[in-house]
Scaffold this motif. Sequence first.
Motif, PDB file in Angstrom:
ATOM      1  N   GLU A 348     -37.022  31.601  -7.342  1.00 56.68           N
ATOM      2  CA  GLU A 348     -36.735  32.757  -7.017  1.00 56.68           C
ATOM      3  C   GLU A 348     -36.664  33.046  -5.354  1.00 56.68           C
ATOM      4  OE1 GLU A 348     -38.889  35.649  -9.376  1.00 56.68           O
ATOM      5  OE2 GLU A 348     -37.392  35.527 -11.008  1.00 56.68           O
TER       6      GLU A 348
ATOM      7  N   THR B 212     -29.398  30.101  -7.171  1.00 56.03           N
ATOM      8  CA  THR B 212     -28.410  31.676  -7.344  1.00 56.03           C
ATOM      9  C   THR B 212     -29.486  32.807  -7.395  1.00 56.03           C
ATOM     10  OG1 THR B 212     -26.966  30.190  -8.673  1.00 56.03           O
ATOM     11  CG2 THR B 212     -26.772  32.656  -8.793  1.00 56.03           C
ATOM     12  N   GLN B 213     -30.508  32.486  -8.231  1.00 57.15           N
ATOM     13  CA  GLN B 213     -31.601  33.625  -8.375  1.00 57.15           C
ATOM     14  C   GLN B 213     -32.002  33.939  -7.001  1.00 57.15           C
ATOM     15  OE1 GLN B 213     -31.918  35.541 -10.482  1.00 57.15           O
ATOM     16  NE2 GLN B 213     -34.367  36.073 -10.721  1.00 57.15           N
ATOM     17  N   ARG B 216     -29.506  35.934  -4.698  1.00 57.90           N
ATOM     18  CA  ARG B 216     -29.465  37.325  -5.166  1.00 57.90           C
ATOM     19  C   ARG B 216     -30.733  37.958  -4.952  1.00 57.90           C
ATOM     20  NH1 ARG B 216     -29.597  41.391  -9.669  1.00 57.90           N
ATOM     21  NH2 ARG B 216     -31.600  40.409 -10.336  1.00 57.90           N
TER      22      ARG B 216
END
Lengths: 502, 345
Positions: A348, B212-213, B216
């Motif tokens: 993340e 992608t995460q 974002r």
Amino acid sequence: MNQANEPRISMRGITKVFPGVRALEDVSFTLAPGEIHALMGENGAGKSTLVKVLTGVYQPDAGTIELDGQPVEFASPVEAQAAGINTVYQEVNLVPTLSVAENLMIQRQASFRGLINWRRTRELARKALQRLNLDIDVGRSLGSYSLAIQQMVAIARALDRETKVLVLDEPTASLDAKEVEALFTVLRDIKKQGIAIVFITHFLDQVYAISDRVTVLRNGRFVGTGPIAEVPRMKLVTMMLGRQVSGQTSDHPPVDSIKTDGAPLFEAKDVGRSRYLNPIDFTLRTGEVVGLAGLLGSGRTETSKLVFGAVKADSGQIRLDGKPVTLRSPAHAIRCGLGFCPEDRKHEGLILDLTVRENIILALQSKRGWLHRVGEAEQNRLASEMIAALGIATPDAEKRVGQLSGGNQQKVILARWLVSEPRMLILDEPTRGIDIGAHAEIVALIRKLCREGLALLVASSELEEIVAFSHRVLVMRDRSKVKEIVGDDITQSAIVEAIANS
Amino acid sequence: MSDINLKKVGAAAEKRALPAAVWPLVALAVILIIDVIISPSFFSIRVVEGRLYGSLVDILYRGTPPALIAMGMAIVIGSRGIDLSVGSVVAMSGAVMAALIHGDLSPVIIVFGTLGMGLICGLWNGTLVAVLGIQPIIATLILMVSGRGIALMINGGRIPTFRSEFFEFVSTGSIWVIPTRLFLVAFVLLVLWLLLRKTAFGLFVESVGSNTQAARLSGIGTRVVTLSAYGIVGMCAALAGMVITGDTRSSDAVYAGVDSELDAILAVVLGGGSLNGGRIYLGTTLIGVLIIQALTTSILMSGLPPEYNKLVKAIVILVVLLLQAPKFRTAVTALFRTGKGKAKS
């Protein structure tokens, strides 16, 4: 420990050189049968490299390895496994979509004329788990079990082969206290069978709880070894850091720095999301650190994500500077002056294919929009400023961020948010998987940012750390806030009590 | 384990410190050298009727439509996507172009109409991928299959032919002695390069493609970025459609741009792009196009029967890809090193 015993493993004068780095230099390491031997050191000290030399992943450039007194050379992990040296890595390398039995018995299914006998395979798997006192349905997919169970399955798989030495690389990194205790019970049991265990961790408590001996490495060199009973904590930390630890991390922030007046920067009222987080209230003022404490799964990460808009809240209201806002997305939150360092850096946080420089300017760039590109000169300036300010260990800003160590990667993400000049920063487990030196640096950095007027919301599973920097602590349990502790009342025991009793 | 591999690969790459363009360039050079051996006049270039002619010019000339598509493809692949529908988009935009030419509209409107068709197709693909979350290979497969049907419908089931000075100039004409379509490629390259490197768009696409995460959570509007990438490749395919349709002066819904998705993807991969996304290499992608085109031309020239074309192409491409694969290179260098080490000792 019977020191007269022939050592099981004896590594002498191990040197391993990578292009540009001396990963290990003249390192010695002995391992007796039936002992749990903690291997400690900062990131980059050479723990992993030493283990990889032992398990045949790397071949040493110099030095000898003896197994039960016989010199050995492992050209591959398979050879090391054949000799009885098995490893369980930090990131469990099992297949989550396969069943527990399949994972355990991969390549060794009981077969009959080339067909797999599933009943027998499951039986064997069950037996393997029984050695660890684990009674679970081996037909279910591995991924449906908790990480702790997955870890146990990985250990069971390692033990199922003829095992003389078991290497555990950070086995407790993703386990909560109860799971750690269960794992330790298993380890004590394995130890009784005469298997030697190498235990790599960065949790000091766990080292003292379970190890017989400890060996410390620093910068690829051997620092010392000894029975754990003879190495007090301060000495161990000093061996690892090579310097006196300045300022005990259990210090509180000064009481007079606690803000009780002034308008809050951020107010959350009944913010929640069904089946994700029960409604929570809190306020955050400029120059204040609010800690989020609680066990794994208590709602720390969930709170961080809701506040940042990474997951949309479906109830409650957020006010910034007293004005109500609805945070629709991270991009929106960033424009409102928020920043968020997620817990899961690899998935993340970092963009592994990009360089350190690109990772650092990413949030600033997305704040400005794609048309207003941060100029090359400015990018280089920001990157080198941050590399210097946070002490990011990288040869230059153009290195791919995936090639840095964990602590440095964390600093890169922090740098990303600092250059975006947020007013409020949310840090989820900022010190996870980081060695103790970088740990202290990050705690010091949090305090510094707070003095400079940033509002910080910091989630952490390490109570010491929470106590060290928080002005207020929100104690979480079962996805709810159960208590708010302020100022001098913040102690580890107060937090534990709140988690346990309220 | 993957960590170790990464480190090894990284270390090896740093030690060599060769720019990424070296291997594709070497491959191209080898093909051209072989060509000269087969046909000594290969490098000769002459001016006929105010235009350059010669095998080299021919490679560049024929490489134009795939080059236009491949540049767009490089961006989509950089975003960890893929577009299988480019060949169908070539056909559809060609059909639109033919229809508009028959409508006697001004060339400017026709150009915008044709590009608009490509953009709509791209945004359709992008919506399926970015908004509905369909896997790119399936999402674009839908238009790949249905697109030629749509093109046939626009054509009214026939193969309409036309005359248009403007589009013949764009496709087959020349400015001074240089074919106009080469200027078109240069222009698109310039525009895309400016977009990727002089705005933050390139960084955003690469971030989305790599993770992608994380992108974002860093505040990047990942949907808009993905959508734009597909929009761009759609317009690139429409430009290629313009060149192809202008060349044949007819809109062939069935054969225009057939197999062009495969050539474009191959060119991107030959140029060093990874289907796992992350980096966009426009320059080396163009070299990849030239490799493929040079191969085709060479095979035709060498007198081999045309049925060998695809087989030889496949073998050469396999060799180039092997040369690029870090694993293969390490294995080969290790082989040489142990050989040398033994010789010394």
